[in-house]
Each structure stands twice: as C-alpha cells, then as structure tokens.
Design a protein around this motif. Structure first.
Motif, PDB file in Angstrom:
ATOM      1  N   ILE A   1       0.862  -1.178   0.000  1.00 59.79           N
ATOM      2  CA  ILE A   1       0.000   0.000   0.000  1.00 59.79           C
ATOM      3  C   ILE A   1       0.898   1.227   0.000  1.00 59.79           C
ATOM      4  O   ILE A   1       1.782   1.360   0.844  1.00 59.79           O
ATOM      5  N   ASP A   2       0.667   2.118  -0.941  1.00 58.81           N
ATOM      6  CA  ASP A   2       1.426   3.363  -0.993  1.00 58.81           C
ATOM      7  C   ASP A   2       0.752   4.392  -0.093  1.00 58.81           C
ATOM      8  O   ASP A   2      -0.423   4.689  -0.249  1.00 58.81           O
ATOM      9  N   LEU A   3       1.522   4.913   0.844  1.00 53.32           N
ATOM     10  CA  LEU A   3       1.028   5.941   1.746  1.00 53.32           C
ATOM     11  C   LEU A   3       1.923   7.169   1.630  1.00 53.32           C
ATOM     12  O   LEU A   3       3.132   7.045   1.443  1.00 53.32           O
ATOM     13  N   PRO A   4       1.351   8.361   1.769  1.00 60.42           N
ATOM     14  CA  PRO A   4       2.160   9.580   1.703  1.00 60.42           C
ATOM     15  C   PRO A   4       3.202   9.611   2.819  1.00 60.42           C
ATOM     16  O   PRO A   4       2.939   9.169   3.935  1.00 60.42           O
ATOM     17  N   ASN A   5       4.386  10.110   2.517  1.00 61.84           N
ATOM     18  CA  ASN A   5       5.472  10.165   3.494  1.00 61.84           C
ATOM     19  C   ASN A   5       5.093  10.921   4.761  1.00 61.84           C
ATOM     20  O   ASN A   5       5.455  10.513   5.860  1.00 61.84           O
ATOM     21  N   ASP A   6       4.365  12.022   4.607  1.00 63.17           N
ATOM     22  CA  ASP A   6       4.013  12.807   5.788  1.00 63.17           C
ATOM     23  C   ASP A   6       3.025  12.057   6.688  1.00 63.17           C
ATOM     24  O   ASP A   6       2.934  12.321   7.885  1.00 63.17           O
ATOM     25  N   PHE A   7       2.329  11.086   6.166  1.00 67.29           N
ATOM     26  CA  PHE A   7       1.407  10.288   6.961  1.00 67.29           C
ATOM     27  C   PHE A   7       2.140   9.269   7.826  1.00 67.29           C
ATOM     28  O   PHE A   7       1.743   8.981   8.936  1.00 67.29           O
ATOM     29  N   VAL A   8       3.216   8.737   7.303  1.00 63.85           N
ATOM     30  CA  VAL A   8       3.931   7.664   8.005  1.00 63.85           C
ATOM     31  C   VAL A   8       5.210   8.126   8.686  1.00 63.85           C
ATOM     32  O   VAL A   8       5.859   7.347   9.367  1.00 63.85           O
ATOM     33  N   ALA A   9       5.553   9.369   8.560  1.00 62.31           N
ATOM     34  CA  ALA A   9       6.818   9.862   9.101  1.00 62.31           C
ATOM     35  C   ALA A   9       6.890   9.776  10.620  1.00 62.31           C
ATOM     36  O   ALA A   9       7.967   9.627  11.186  1.00 62.31           O
ATOM     37  N   PHE A  10       5.758   9.835  11.280  1.00 58.52           N
ATOM     38  CA  PHE A  10       5.755   9.858  12.741  1.00 58.52           C
ATOM     39  C   PHE A  10       5.602   8.468  13.367  1.00 58.52           C
ATOM     40  O   PHE A  10       5.532   8.350  14.588  1.00 58.52           O
ATOM     41  N   GLN A  11       5.558   7.409  12.561  1.00 60.72           N
ATOM     42  CA  GLN A  11       5.393   6.059  13.086  1.00 60.72           C
ATOM     43  C   GLN A  11       6.390   5.100  12.453  1.00 60.72           C
ATOM     44  O   GLN A  11       6.760   5.260  11.294  1.00 60.72           O
ATOM     45  N   ALA A  12       6.756   4.090  13.210  1.00 58.39           N
ATOM     46  CA  ALA A  12       7.622   3.046  12.675  1.00 58.39           C
ATOM     47  C   ALA A  12       6.806   2.168  11.731  1.00 58.39           C
ATOM     48  O   ALA A  12       5.606   1.987  11.925  1.00 58.39           O
ATOM     49  N   VAL A  13       7.450   1.628  10.736  1.00 59.17           N
ATOM     50  CA  VAL A  13       6.780   0.776   9.758  1.00 59.17           C
ATOM     51  C   VAL A  13       6.104  -0.409  10.443  1.00 59.17           C
ATOM     52  O   VAL A  13       4.975  -0.782  10.097  1.00 59.17           O
ATOM     53  N   THR A  14       6.755  -0.992  11.414  1.00 61.28           N
ATOM     54  CA  THR A  14       6.157  -2.145  12.103  1.00 61.28           C
ATOM     55  C   THR A  14       4.871  -1.756  12.842  1.00 61.28           C
ATOM     56  O   THR A  14       3.928  -2.545  12.891  1.00 61.28           O
ATOM     57  N   ASP A  15       4.833  -0.547  13.392  1.00 65.17           N
ATOM     58  CA  ASP A  15       3.613  -0.082  14.059  1.00 65.17           C
ATOM     59  C   ASP A  15       2.477   0.089  13.052  1.00 65.17           C
ATOM     60  O   ASP A  15       1.334  -0.278  13.322  1.00 65.17           O
ATOM     61  N   ILE A  16       2.796   0.635  11.905  1.00 64.57           N
ATOM     62  CA  ILE A  16       1.788   0.819  10.850  1.00 64.57           C
ATOM     63  C   ILE A  16       1.290  -0.537  10.370  1.00 64.57           C
ATOM     64  O   ILE A  16       0.079  -0.737  10.195  1.00 64.57           O
ATOM     65  N   GLN A  17       2.198  -1.482  10.163  1.00 63.74           N
ATOM     66  CA  GLN A  17       1.796  -2.813   9.724  1.00 63.74           C
ATOM     67  C   GLN A  17       0.847  -3.447  10.732  1.00 63.74           C
ATOM     68  O   GLN A  17      -0.170  -4.037  10.354  1.00 63.74           O
ATOM     69  N   GLN A  18       1.148  -3.320  12.014  1.00 59.09           N
ATOM     70  CA  GLN A  18       0.280  -3.899  13.046  1.00 59.09           C
ATOM     71  C   GLN A  18      -1.089  -3.234  13.052  1.00 59.09           C
ATOM     72  O   GLN A  18      -2.111  -3.897  13.174  1.00 59.09           O
ATOM     73  N   GLU A  19      -1.116  -1.923  12.918  1.00 59.59           N
ATOM     74  CA  GLU A  19      -2.388  -1.210  12.903  1.00 59.59           C
ATOM     75  C   GLU A  19      -3.243  -1.611  11.709  1.00 59.59           C
ATOM     76  O   GLU A  19      -4.454  -1.773  11.829  1.00 59.59           O
ATOM     77  N   VAL A  20      -2.613  -1.776  10.552  1.00 62.77           N
ATOM     78  CA  VAL A  20      -3.346  -2.181   9.356  1.00 62.77           C
ATOM     79  C   VAL A  20      -3.894  -3.596   9.532  1.00 62.77           C
ATOM     80  O   VAL A  20      -5.060  -3.867   9.217  1.00 62.77           O
ATOM     81  N   ARG A  21      -3.069  -4.512  10.039  1.00 66.43           N
ATOM     82  CA  ARG A  21      -3.526  -5.890  10.273  1.00 66.43           C
ATOM     83  C   ARG A  21      -4.697  -5.921  11.253  1.00 66.43           C
ATOM     84  O   ARG A  21      -5.688  -6.610  11.034  1.00 66.43           O
ATOM     85  N   THR A  22      -4.578  -5.162  12.329  1.00 63.06           N
ATOM     86  CA  THR A  22      -5.636  -5.139  13.335  1.00 63.06           C
ATOM     87  C   THR A  22      -6.911  -4.520  12.770  1.00 63.06           C
ATOM     88  O   THR A  22      -8.009  -5.048  12.975  1.00 63.06           O
TER      89      THR A  22
END
Length: 83
Positions: free
Chosen positions: A5-26
C-alpha cells in the motif's frame, strides 16, 4: 501473501513501519470480523494477538463479541443456576 500500500510520506513519518503494519492488520481483522467474514479466533490470528487481547480490542472499538440478546443470555444463565 503480501499486499503493498502506498502511503504519503508525511502520513507515516511519525510512526515506525512495524507499528503501521500492526495497525493495518488489526484494522483489517476488525473489519472482517465485524462483517462476519471471519470468526473471532481467525480475526485474532490475523491481527497477531491472543484471542483475549483481540476481544479487548473489540471492546475498545465497540464491536460486540457475543451475538446474543440480553434475554437469551439470562435464559442460558438460568440453566446454570447463576441467577
């Protein structure tokens, strides 16, 4: 299977990739469970958490984990002499 999934850099800049992956899975597990496409146990597995922890996540998100009315529950409890 992996899904990119392509997400804008400013959206993900404040979180670690692993945290984002967990949130998406949940979030996806909650979505599937809420629409009755997977069981509670399968949703917990997809989210990568225990069944008990997933039930807590459902509670926080106001998603019921029991598909039973109050009256049905009271009838069940009467059978166990709990009420």
């Amino acid at each position: 299977m992996q899904i990119a999934i392509d997400l804008p850099n400013d959206f993900v800049a404040f979180q670690a990739v692993t945290d984002i992956q967990q949130e998406v899975r949940t979030s996806y597990a909650l979505w599937l469970y809420q629409r009755e496409r997977v069981t509670l146990a399968k949703a917990a597995e997809l989210a990568g958490v225990s069944l008990y922890d997933f039930m807590g996540i459902c509670k926080v998100n106001r998603i019921p984990v029991m598909d039973i009315t109050r009256d049905e529950l009271l009838e069940e409890l009467k059978g166990f002499n709990l009420i």
